[in-house]
Design a protein around this motif. Structure first.
Motif, PDB file in Angstrom:
ATOM      1  N   GLU A   1       3.183 -15.769  -4.024  1.00  0.00           N
ATOM      2  CA  GLU A   1       1.757 -16.123  -3.137  1.00  0.00           C
ATOM      3  C   GLU A   1       1.236 -15.005  -2.494  1.00  0.00           C
ATOM      4  OE1 GLU A   1       4.707 -17.769  -2.834  1.00  0.00           O
ATOM      5  OE2 GLU A   1       4.170 -19.607  -3.870  1.00  0.00           O
ATOM      6  N   THR A   2       2.117 -13.948  -1.812  1.00  0.00           N
ATOM      7  CA  THR A   2       1.644 -13.009  -1.280  1.00  0.00           C
ATOM      8  C   THR A   2       0.863 -11.959  -2.462  1.00  0.00           C
ATOM      9  OG1 THR A   2       2.864 -13.005   0.476  1.00  0.00           O
ATOM     10  CG2 THR A   2       2.026 -10.934   0.044  1.00  0.00           C
ATOM     11  N   MET A   3       1.624 -11.751  -3.302  1.00  0.00           N
ATOM     12  CA  MET A   3       1.136 -10.978  -4.612  1.00  0.00           C
ATOM     13  C   MET A   3      -0.177 -11.500  -5.054  1.00  0.00           C
ATOM     14  SD  MET A   3       1.470  -7.973  -6.006  1.00  0.00           S
ATOM     15  CE  MET A   3       3.243  -7.425  -5.807  1.00  0.00           C
ATOM     16  N   THR A   4      -0.300 -12.824  -5.216  1.00  0.00           N
ATOM     17  CA  THR A   4      -1.537 -13.217  -5.820  1.00  0.00           C
ATOM     18  C   THR A   4      -2.827 -13.076  -4.752  1.00  0.00           C
ATOM     19  OG1 THR A   4      -0.257 -15.226  -6.905  1.00  0.00           O
ATOM     20  CG2 THR A   4      -2.372 -15.567  -6.507  1.00  0.00           C
ATOM     21  N   ALA A   5      -2.499 -13.067  -3.634  1.00  0.00           N
ATOM     22  CA  ALA A   5      -3.657 -12.935  -2.605  1.00  0.00           C
ATOM     23  C   ALA A   5      -3.947 -11.483  -2.726  1.00  0.00           C
ATOM     24  CB  ALA A   5      -3.143 -13.516  -1.080  1.00  0.00           C
ATOM     25  N   ARG A   6      -3.162 -10.587  -2.851  1.00  0.00           N
ATOM     26  CA  ARG A   6      -3.430  -9.228  -2.858  1.00  0.00           C
ATOM     27  C   ARG A   6      -4.469  -8.927  -4.003  1.00  0.00           C
ATOM     28  NH1 ARG A   6      -1.232  -5.354   0.700  1.00  0.00           N
ATOM     29  NH2 ARG A   6       0.046  -6.164   2.020  1.00  0.00           N
ATOM     30  N   ALA A   7      -3.799  -9.491  -5.080  1.00  0.00           N
ATOM     31  CA  ALA A   7      -4.446  -9.411  -6.547  1.00  0.00           C
ATOM     32  C   ALA A   7      -5.801  -9.918  -6.677  1.00  0.00           C
ATOM     33  CB  ALA A   7      -3.682  -9.705  -7.786  1.00  0.00           C
ATOM     34  N   LEU A   8      -6.082 -10.813  -6.053  1.00  0.00           N
ATOM     35  CA  LEU A   8      -7.300 -11.509  -5.842  1.00  0.00           C
ATOM     36  C   LEU A   8      -8.334 -11.012  -4.837  1.00  0.00           C
ATOM     37  CD1 LEU A   8      -6.332 -15.197  -6.133  1.00  0.00           C
ATOM     38  CD2 LEU A   8      -7.474 -13.950  -7.912  1.00  0.00           C
TER      39      LEU A   8
ATOM     40  N   VAL B   1      -4.190 -12.708 -13.125  1.00  0.00           N
ATOM     41  CA  VAL B   1      -5.199 -12.245 -12.617  1.00  0.00           C
ATOM     42  C   VAL B   1      -5.969 -11.159 -13.400  1.00  0.00           C
ATOM     43  CG1 VAL B   1      -6.353 -11.213 -10.527  1.00  0.00           C
ATOM     44  CG2 VAL B   1      -4.282 -12.637 -10.306  1.00  0.00           C
ATOM     45  N   LYS B   2      -7.311 -11.520 -13.634  1.00  0.00           N
ATOM     46  CA  LYS B   2      -8.388 -10.733 -14.541  1.00  0.00           C
ATOM     47  C   LYS B   2      -9.314  -9.803 -13.699  1.00  0.00           C
ATOM     48  CE  LYS B   2      -7.765 -13.624 -18.507  1.00  0.00           C
ATOM     49  NZ  LYS B   2      -8.708 -14.320 -19.379  1.00  0.00           N
ATOM     50  N   VAL B   3      -9.924  -9.018 -14.367  1.00  0.00           N
ATOM     51  CA  VAL B   3     -11.149  -8.442 -13.646  1.00  0.00           C
ATOM     52  C   VAL B   3     -11.924  -8.172 -14.887  1.00  0.00           C
ATOM     53  CG1 VAL B   3     -10.230  -6.079 -14.253  1.00  0.00           C
ATOM     54  CG2 VAL B   3     -11.900  -6.374 -12.445  1.00  0.00           C
ATOM     55  N   GLY B   4     -13.399  -8.231 -14.549  1.00  0.00           N
ATOM     56  CA  GLY B   4     -14.436  -8.313 -15.695  1.00  0.00           C
ATOM     57  C   GLY B   4     -14.955  -9.639 -15.951  1.00  0.00           C
TER      58      GLY B   4
ATOM     59  N   PHE C   1      -4.946  -7.836 -15.403  1.00  0.00           N
ATOM     60  CA  PHE C   1      -4.108  -6.647 -14.855  1.00  0.00           C
ATOM     61  C   PHE C   1      -2.965  -7.273 -13.926  1.00  0.00           C
ATOM     62  CE2 PHE C   1      -7.034  -8.054 -11.333  1.00  0.00           C
ATOM     63  CZ  PHE C   1      -6.430  -7.817 -10.158  1.00  0.00           C
ATOM     64  N   ALA C   2      -2.718  -8.437 -13.947  1.00  0.00           N
ATOM     65  CA  ALA C   2      -1.504  -9.096 -13.303  1.00  0.00           C
ATOM     66  C   ALA C   2      -1.027 -10.443 -13.900  1.00  0.00           C
ATOM     67  CB  ALA C   2      -1.605  -9.043 -11.624  1.00  0.00           C
ATOM     68  N   PHE C   3       0.119 -10.270 -14.241  1.00  0.00           N
ATOM     69  CA  PHE C   3       0.841 -11.738 -14.821  1.00  0.00           C
ATOM     70  C   PHE C   3       1.829 -11.826 -13.766  1.00  0.00           C
ATOM     71  CE2 PHE C   3      -0.433  -9.275 -18.551  1.00  0.00           C
ATOM     72  CZ  PHE C   3      -0.513 -10.360 -19.649  1.00  0.00           C
ATOM     73  N   LEU C   4       1.488 -13.046 -12.943  1.00  0.00           N
ATOM     74  CA  LEU C   4       2.248 -13.657 -11.857  1.00  0.00           C
ATOM     75  C   LEU C   4       3.444 -14.838 -12.390  1.00  0.00           C
ATOM     76  CD1 LEU C   4      -0.985 -13.796  -9.596  1.00  0.00           C
ATOM     77  CD2 LEU C   4       1.219 -12.432  -9.441  1.00  0.00           C
ATOM     78  N   ARG C   5       4.437 -14.626 -11.803  1.00  0.00           N
ATOM     79  CA  ARG C   5       5.456 -15.654 -11.711  1.00  0.00           C
ATOM     80  C   ARG C   5       6.341 -15.714 -10.608  1.00  0.00           C
ATOM     81  NH1 ARG C   5       8.433 -11.789 -15.349  1.00  0.00           N
ATOM     82  NH2 ARG C   5      10.606 -12.202 -14.630  1.00  0.00           N
TER      83      ARG C   5
ATOM     84  N   TYR D   1      -4.728  -2.396 -11.621  1.00  0.00           N
ATOM     85  CA  TYR D   1      -5.857  -2.819 -11.532  1.00  0.00           C
ATOM     86  C   TYR D   1      -6.893  -1.494 -11.964  1.00  0.00           C
ATOM     87  CZ  TYR D   1     -10.513  -3.679  -9.049  1.00  0.00           C
ATOM     88  OH  TYR D   1     -11.656  -3.954  -8.934  1.00  0.00           O
ATOM     89  N   ARG D   2      -6.310  -0.421 -11.391  1.00  0.00           N
ATOM     90  CA  ARG D   2      -7.103   0.815 -11.394  1.00  0.00           C
ATOM     91  C   ARG D   2      -7.136   1.118 -13.139  1.00  0.00           C
ATOM     92  NH1 ARG D   2      -6.916   5.912 -12.458  1.00  0.00           N
ATOM     93  NH2 ARG D   2      -4.904   5.866 -12.997  1.00  0.00           N
ATOM     94  N   LEU D   3      -5.948   1.107 -13.717  1.00  0.00           N
ATOM     95  CA  LEU D   3      -5.938   1.413 -15.087  1.00  0.00           C
ATOM     96  C   LEU D   3      -6.485   0.241 -15.930  1.00  0.00           C
ATOM     97  CD1 LEU D   3      -2.190   2.162 -15.418  1.00  0.00           C
ATOM     98  CD2 LEU D   3      -4.060   3.690 -15.860  1.00  0.00           C
ATOM     99  N   VAL D   4      -6.736  -0.750 -15.635  1.00  0.00           N
ATOM    100  CA  VAL D   4      -7.586  -1.750 -16.234  1.00  0.00           C
ATOM    101  C   VAL D   4      -8.977  -1.564 -16.189  1.00  0.00           C
ATOM    102  CG1 VAL D   4      -7.503  -4.331 -16.828  1.00  0.00           C
ATOM    103  CG2 VAL D   4      -5.426  -3.430 -16.745  1.00  0.00           C
ATOM    104  N   VAL D   5      -9.228  -1.574 -14.888  1.00  0.00           N
ATOM    105  CA  VAL D   5     -10.923  -1.491 -14.802  1.00  0.00           C
ATOM    106  C   VAL D   5     -11.221  -0.201 -15.547  1.00  0.00           C
ATOM    107  CG1 VAL D   5     -12.604  -0.943 -13.167  1.00  0.00           C
ATOM    108  CG2 VAL D   5     -10.809  -2.730 -12.638  1.00  0.00           C
ATOM    109  N   ALA D   6     -10.452   0.990 -15.518  1.00  0.00           N
ATOM    110  CA  ALA D   6     -10.992   2.187 -15.967  1.00  0.00           C
ATOM    111  C   ALA D   6     -11.115   1.965 -17.441  1.00  0.00           C
ATOM    112  CB  ALA D   6      -9.940   3.390 -15.725  1.00  0.00           C
ATOM    113  N   GLY D   7     -10.312   1.187 -17.956  1.00  0.00           N
ATOM    114  CA  GLY D   7     -10.350   0.813 -19.451  1.00  0.00           C
ATOM    115  C   GLY D   7     -11.917  -0.146 -19.713  1.00  0.00           C
ATOM    116  N   LEU D   8     -12.249  -0.709 -18.840  1.00  0.00           N
ATOM    117  CA  LEU D   8     -13.537  -1.528 -19.428  1.00  0.00           C
ATOM    118  C   LEU D   8     -14.609  -0.549 -19.432  1.00  0.00           C
ATOM    119  CD1 LEU D   8     -12.981  -4.418 -16.240  1.00  0.00           C
ATOM    120  CD2 LEU D   8     -12.786  -4.745 -18.961  1.00  0.00           C
ATOM    121  N   PRO D   9     -15.566  -1.137 -20.581  1.00  0.00           N
ATOM    122  CA  PRO D   9     -16.815  -0.462 -20.378  1.00  0.00           C
ATOM    123  C   PRO D   9     -17.650  -0.503 -19.019  1.00  0.00           C
ATOM    124  CG  PRO D   9     -16.629  -2.077 -22.067  1.00  0.00           C
ATOM    125  CD  PRO D   9     -15.422  -2.425 -21.166  1.00  0.00           C
TER     126      PRO D   9
END
Length: 133
Positions: free
Chosen positions: A4-11, A29-32, A40-44, A103-111
């Motif tokens: 729950e904490t990690m989800t809140a941080r990711a969002l 959790v996605k970005v874009g 950028f995050a697979f939560l379980r 997050y940084r790596l995934v966003v940097a890979g987006l157009p």
């Protein structure tokens, strides 16, 4: 740390949003925007899957440092993705730093046109790139 904490941080990241394409207990959790969004995050319950580095070799630093709490993610691990366990030897601040780096790596890979406003906020980017780094 817990899911729950990690989800809140990711969002909390700019442009982040929850999706559940496989009807799992917890979202990814996605970005874009929409269908162009990237995970950028697979939560379980017991872990978070993150892009730990640009290469598998760099991501292996996590395995060497926390062999009982880190695993290469199935199917996508060869591209630098690891599962990081909660409640073990990995300190919470390193889990958060790993989420930030993913997050940084995934966003940097987006157009550029698909990157969210505010993603380069220095408060969001961690100086920690790999454990012990």
């Amino acid at each position: 740390m817990d899911v729950e904490t990690m989800t809140a941080r990711a969002l909390a990241f700019p442009g982040a949003w929850a999706d559940n394409p496989w009807d799992h207990e917890h979202p990814v959790v996605k970005v874009g925007p929409g269908e162009r969004g990237k995970i950028f995050a697979f939560l379980r319950t017991g872990a978070v899957g993150v892009k730990s580095a640009r290469t598998r070799e760099e991501a292996d630093e996590w395995l060497h440092r926390y062999p009982r709490d880190v695993a290469v993610m199935a199917h996508i691990g060869r591209w630098g993705w690891n599962d990081l366990g909660f409640g073990g030897a990995i300190p919470d601040d390193e889990l958060v730093a790993a989420l930030e780096e993913s997050y940084r790596l995934v966003v940097a890979g987006l157009p550029v046109r698909l990157r969210p406003d505010g993603w380069e906020d220095p408060g969001r980017a961690s100086a920690v790139r790999t454990p012990g780094g």
